[in-house]
Design a protein around this motif. Sequence first.
Motif, PDB file in Angstrom:
ATOM      1  N   VAL A 187      64.174  90.541  43.509  1.00 48.97           N
ATOM      2  CA  VAL A 187      64.687  89.452  44.571  1.00 48.97           C
ATOM      3  C   VAL A 187      65.859  89.300  44.812  1.00 48.97           C
ATOM      4  O   VAL A 187      66.222  88.746  45.904  1.00 48.97           O
ATOM      5  N   SER A 188      66.808  90.030  44.476  1.00 44.11           N
ATOM      6  CA  SER A 188      68.042  90.044  44.679  1.00 44.11           C
ATOM      7  C   SER A 188      68.834  91.431  44.549  1.00 44.11           C
ATOM      8  O   SER A 188      68.805  91.741  43.382  1.00 44.11           O
ATOM      9  N   ASN A 189      69.701  91.799  45.447  1.00 43.66           N
ATOM     10  CA  ASN A 189      70.765  93.038  45.065  1.00 43.66           C
ATOM     11  C   ASN A 189      71.746  92.433  44.552  1.00 43.66           C
ATOM     12  O   ASN A 189      72.675  93.297  44.111  1.00 43.66           O
ATOM     13  N   CYS A 220      61.530  91.534  47.197  1.00 48.85           N
ATOM     14  CA  CYS A 220      60.874  90.548  47.536  1.00 48.85           C
ATOM     15  C   CYS A 220      61.952  89.443  47.760  1.00 48.85           C
ATOM     16  O   CYS A 220      63.227  89.639  48.029  1.00 48.85           O
ATOM     17  N   ASN A 221      61.688  87.994  47.894  1.00 42.71           N
ATOM     18  CA  ASN A 221      62.516  87.222  48.177  1.00 42.71           C
ATOM     19  C   ASN A 221      62.201  85.782  47.571  1.00 42.71           C
ATOM     20  O   ASN A 221      61.386  85.846  46.650  1.00 42.71           O
ATOM     21  N   GLU A 222      62.742  84.727  48.140  1.00 35.92           N
ATOM     22  CA  GLU A 222      62.511  83.358  47.324  1.00 35.92           C
ATOM     23  C   GLU A 222      61.466  82.622  48.058  1.00 35.92           C
ATOM     24  O   GLU A 222      60.923  81.497  47.472  1.00 35.92           O
ATOM     25  N   ASP A 223      60.708  83.284  49.082  1.00 36.63           N
ATOM     26  CA  ASP A 223      59.491  82.658  49.800  1.00 36.63           C
ATOM     27  C   ASP A 223      58.278  83.162  48.972  1.00 36.63           C
ATOM     28  O   ASP A 223      57.857  84.323  49.182  1.00 36.63           O
ATOM     29  N   GLU A 229      52.510  88.524  50.761  1.00 35.08           N
ATOM     30  CA  GLU A 229      51.998  89.330  51.973  1.00 35.08           C
ATOM     31  C   GLU A 229      52.831  90.590  51.472  1.00 35.08           C
ATOM     32  O   GLU A 229      52.067  91.591  51.621  1.00 35.08           O
ATOM     33  N   ILE A 230      53.986  90.753  51.180  1.00 37.06           N
ATOM     34  CA  ILE A 230      54.634  91.948  50.513  1.00 37.06           C
ATOM     35  C   ILE A 230      54.034  92.786  49.572  1.00 37.06           C
ATOM     36  O   ILE A 230      53.480  93.752  49.801  1.00 37.06           O
ATOM     37  N   ILE A 231      53.256  91.871  48.754  1.00 39.35           N
ATOM     38  CA  ILE A 231      52.617  92.490  47.777  1.00 39.35           C
ATOM     39  C   ILE A 231      51.015  92.968  48.013  1.00 39.35           C
ATOM     40  O   ILE A 231      50.695  94.096  47.721  1.00 39.35           O
TER      41      ILE A 231
END
Length: 336
Positions: A187-189, A220-223, A229-231
């Motif tokens: 979720v974060s770099n 991925c992100n926080e949404d 949808e990504i998965i």
Amino acid sequence: MATVTIKMLAGKLNLSTATISKALADSHEISPATKQKVLQLAQELNYVPNAYAGSLRRHKSKTIAVVIPEVADSFFSLALNGIEEVALAHGYHTLIYLTHEKLEREKAILKELANGRVDGLLMSVTVETGTFDHIREFNKQLPVVFFDRVCPEIETAQITTNDFECGYLAAEHLIQAGCRKIVLLSVSNNLSITSERAKGFQKAVLEHQLNGVFCRVVDCNEDAAQNYEIIKAMMSQPDRPDGIIATVEKLTIQIYLACRDQNINIPRDVKVICFSNQPSALIFDPGLSTINQPAFEMGRAAARALLKALKNSSLLLADESVEIPSTLIARGSTKM
């Protein structure tokens, strides 16, 4: 920009540091005219009282702040329990602040806390925290201890778990279960914990000579809706993964939903393991294999380090850093 001190104010106004200190404290010994001059210059130079040093000369607030991204994550709720246990045992209160994963919110909280409301700070940074000047400035005034999401660039106590080894262990577990196309969801770099987990994952991939095209890190992100949808898109591909490592527990529901909606069976078609402490791992269908982090113990260790520093101002907080190992619990989601 250098921190503005009482000595600097005294030099600019040609007054003693004692006079400046008393003026800022609104002492009756100082004339109204002198107070006005001191306060005006302090405001112009954005002077912030050094509450950490001042606490040596006055009664402490007996309060510590805890700054965390959220409480919905089971890790942070357990860590808070550990912090509270130690704080209460030593007669301290805790103030809890949520950044909601926003860097600007984190900066605003630290600026507010710098006024001396608390004696010290325990914190876990946001996914957006890529620069640390605001924390460095705060740490000049009050002691800071990091737990879980740490800032290695700042010399203070860092309470962590063995994230690199756990990234490796999670990948190794999936490989031993027969997986050859493994993705790690991040979720974060910016976060040290996710970068360490990714490094461990990549080491296992290299050691087993797996194809780097199929074995990769997926951002991925926080949404939650976007993550679904990504998965879903990832699992719709002909060369879809047969193993998934989720670096945060909030991705678990999206993984299970995306697989259910596409009739992909866990663990027959894809095996899943997640960094999580959530009790619901037991009742997922199938039960979720997890890397269980010692959240309660990490919270206690962080609180102990901070309170030790508050008791001994000459303590080198960096020497109080500790790594507490996590454990892998295999359940139905990675069953062969």
